[in-house]
Write a protein that holds these residues in place. Structure first.
Motif, PDB file in Angstrom:
ATOM      1  N   PHE A  38       1.061  -1.262   0.243  1.00 20.99           N
ATOM      2  CA  PHE A  38       0.016  -0.033  -0.149  1.00 20.99           C
ATOM      3  C   PHE A  38       0.850   1.086   0.072  1.00 20.99           C
ATOM      4  N   CYS A  39       0.373   2.438  -0.609  1.00 22.71           N
ATOM      5  CA  CYS A  39       1.119   3.604  -0.510  1.00 22.71           C
ATOM      6  C   CYS A  39       0.112   4.659  -0.082  1.00 22.71           C
ATOM      7  N   GLY A  40       0.780   5.437   0.772  1.00 25.21           N
ATOM      8  CA  GLY A  40       0.152   6.816   1.276  1.00 25.21           C
ATOM      9  C   GLY A  40       0.377   7.861  -0.132  1.00 25.21           C
ATOM     10  N   HIS A  41       0.014   9.062   0.342  1.00 24.29           N
ATOM     11  CA  HIS A  41       0.043  10.152  -0.741  1.00 24.29           C
ATOM     12  C   HIS A  41       1.294  10.609  -0.583  1.00 24.29           C
ATOM     13  N   PRO A  42       1.847  10.879  -1.647  1.00 27.43           N
ATOM     14  CA  PRO A  42       3.519  11.310  -1.458  1.00 27.43           C
ATOM     15  C   PRO A  42       3.569  12.700  -1.192  1.00 27.43           C
ATOM     16  N   GLY A  43       4.730  12.917  -0.464  1.00 24.07           N
ATOM     17  CA  GLY A  43       5.162  14.160  -0.174  1.00 24.07           C
ATOM     18  C   GLY A  43       5.931  14.793  -1.353  1.00 24.07           C
ATOM     19  N   ARG A  44       6.923  15.862  -0.981  1.00 21.96           N
ATOM     20  CA  ARG A  44       7.796  16.522  -1.886  1.00 21.96           C
ATOM     21  C   ARG A  44       8.718  15.499  -2.387  1.00 21.96           C
ATOM     22  N   SER A  45       9.441  14.594  -1.495  1.00 24.97           N
ATOM     23  CA  SER A  45      10.648  13.786  -2.102  1.00 24.97           C
ATOM     24  C   SER A  45      10.298  12.419  -1.400  1.00 24.97           C
ATOM     25  N   ASP A  69       6.215  -1.470   7.443  1.00 25.87           N
ATOM     26  CA  ASP A  69       6.349   0.043   6.908  1.00 25.87           C
ATOM     27  C   ASP A  69       7.624   0.189   6.336  1.00 25.87           C
ATOM     28  N   ALA A  70       7.703   0.996   5.420  1.00 23.39           N
ATOM     29  CA  ALA A  70       9.027   1.669   4.781  1.00 23.39           C
ATOM     30  C   ALA A  70       8.742   2.962   4.211  1.00 23.39           C
ATOM     31  N   LYS A  71       9.756   3.806   4.338  1.00 22.35           N
ATOM     32  CA  LYS A  71       9.572   5.221   3.845  1.00 22.35           C
ATOM     33  C   LYS A  71      10.442   5.262   2.731  1.00 22.35           C
ATOM     34  N   ILE A  72      10.085   5.474   1.332  1.00 20.66           N
ATOM     35  CA  ILE A  72      10.837   5.798   0.242  1.00 20.66           C
ATOM     36  C   ILE A  72      11.036   7.271  -0.004  1.00 20.66           C
ATOM     37  N   VAL A  73      12.377   7.481  -0.277  1.00 20.18           N
ATOM     38  CA  VAL A  73      12.827   8.760  -0.572  1.00 20.18           C
ATOM     39  C   VAL A  73      13.498   8.926  -1.640  1.00 20.18           C
ATOM     40  N   PRO A  75      10.520  12.528  -9.132  1.00 22.10           N
ATOM     41  CA  PRO A  75      10.107  12.714 -10.664  1.00 22.10           C
ATOM     42  C   PRO A  75       8.735  12.880 -10.783  1.00 22.10           C
ATOM     43  N   GLU A  76       8.224  13.583 -11.814  1.00 21.93           N
ATOM     44  CA  GLU A  76       6.695  13.749 -12.192  1.00 21.93           C
ATOM     45  C   GLU A  76       6.410  12.487 -12.604  1.00 21.93           C
ATOM     46  N   SER A  77       7.055  11.942 -13.379  1.00 19.08           N
ATOM     47  CA  SER A  77       6.608  10.807 -14.210  1.00 19.08           C
ATOM     48  C   SER A  77       6.426   9.657 -13.036  1.00 19.08           C
ATOM     49  N   MET A  78       6.868   9.564 -11.978  1.00 25.28           N
ATOM     50  CA  MET A  78       6.686   8.595 -10.712  1.00 25.28           C
ATOM     51  C   MET A  78       5.457   8.945 -10.074  1.00 25.28           C
ATOM     52  N   ARG A  79       5.558  10.501  -9.764  1.00 23.83           N
ATOM     53  CA  ARG A  79       4.610  11.105  -9.021  1.00 23.83           C
ATOM     54  C   ARG A  79       2.971  10.622  -9.423  1.00 23.83           C
ATOM     55  N   ALA A  80       3.024  11.002 -11.012  1.00 30.13           N
ATOM     56  CA  ALA A  80       1.742  10.496 -11.660  1.00 30.13           C
ATOM     57  C   ALA A  80       1.365   9.142 -11.418  1.00 30.13           C
ATOM     58  N   ALA A  81       2.193   8.075 -11.232  1.00 36.14           N
ATOM     59  CA  ALA A  81       1.816   6.720 -10.722  1.00 36.14           C
ATOM     60  C   ALA A  81       1.461   6.404  -9.536  1.00 36.14           C
ATOM     61  N   VAL A 115      15.532  14.686  -3.297  1.00 36.80           N
ATOM     62  CA  VAL A 115      15.193  15.305  -4.675  1.00 36.80           C
ATOM     63  C   VAL A 115      13.564  15.421  -4.566  1.00 36.80           C
ATOM     64  N   PRO A 116      13.037  16.282  -5.200  1.00 31.19           N
ATOM     65  CA  PRO A 116      11.473  15.840  -5.528  1.00 31.19           C
ATOM     66  C   PRO A 116      11.299  14.496  -6.188  1.00 31.19           C
TER      67      PRO A 116
END
Length: 135
Positions: free
Chosen positions: A81-88, A109-113, A126-132, A123-124
């Motif tokens: 499961f994923c939560g909503h992404p933050g900046r990075s 649980d694990a936090k991906i940065v 990437p938009e291509s990842m954020r969209a997914a 770093v932020p």
């Protein structure tokens, strides 16, 4: 308000004989491998290239709660499961069951940065990842 979790991947992983410890059940370290496998499958599914250059996702913390021992033989089912992404970053959660059994054997649980590999700084996403990722 809590950050809702959205199911993003379900995968099955065979339990190997070598996954067991001296007590005859899956060793605690292997649960982290099960979660890692699900995470890698998900990242590849959304187009993330897992290479050690440029920008890459890393884990900054991971935890597991062991509820019921798992034994060989069998297949584990890992739900990610994923939560909503933050900046990075994005928080992920895992549920581990035996295939065909709704009993919850472990959670994690694990936090991906996302980070710049050269500098080691976040770093932020990437938009291509954020969209997914879950919106």
């Amino acid at each position: 308000m809590t950050n809702p979790r959205i199911l993003v991947l379900t995968t099955q992983i065979p339990i190997r004989w070598g996954d067991m410890d001296a007590y005859g059940h899956v060793n605690n370290t292997i649960y982290f491998r099960y979660m890692e496998q699900a995470r890698v499958e998900f990242l590849e599914q959304i187009g993330c290239t897992l290479t050690p250059r440029g920008q890459a996702p890393v884990i900054i913390n991971a935890s597991c709660t062991f509820l019921i021992p798992i034994n060989y033989p069998g297949v584990v089912e890992v739900r990610m499961f994923c939560g909503h992404p933050g900046r990075s970053s994005v928080q992920t959660h895992y549920e581990i069951r035996r295939q065909g059994d709704d009993t919850l054997y472990a959670t994690g649980d694990a936090k991906i940065v996302w980070m710049d590999v050269a500098t080691g700084k976040s770093v932020p996403i990437p938009e291509s990842m954020r969209a997914a990722l879950p919106a």
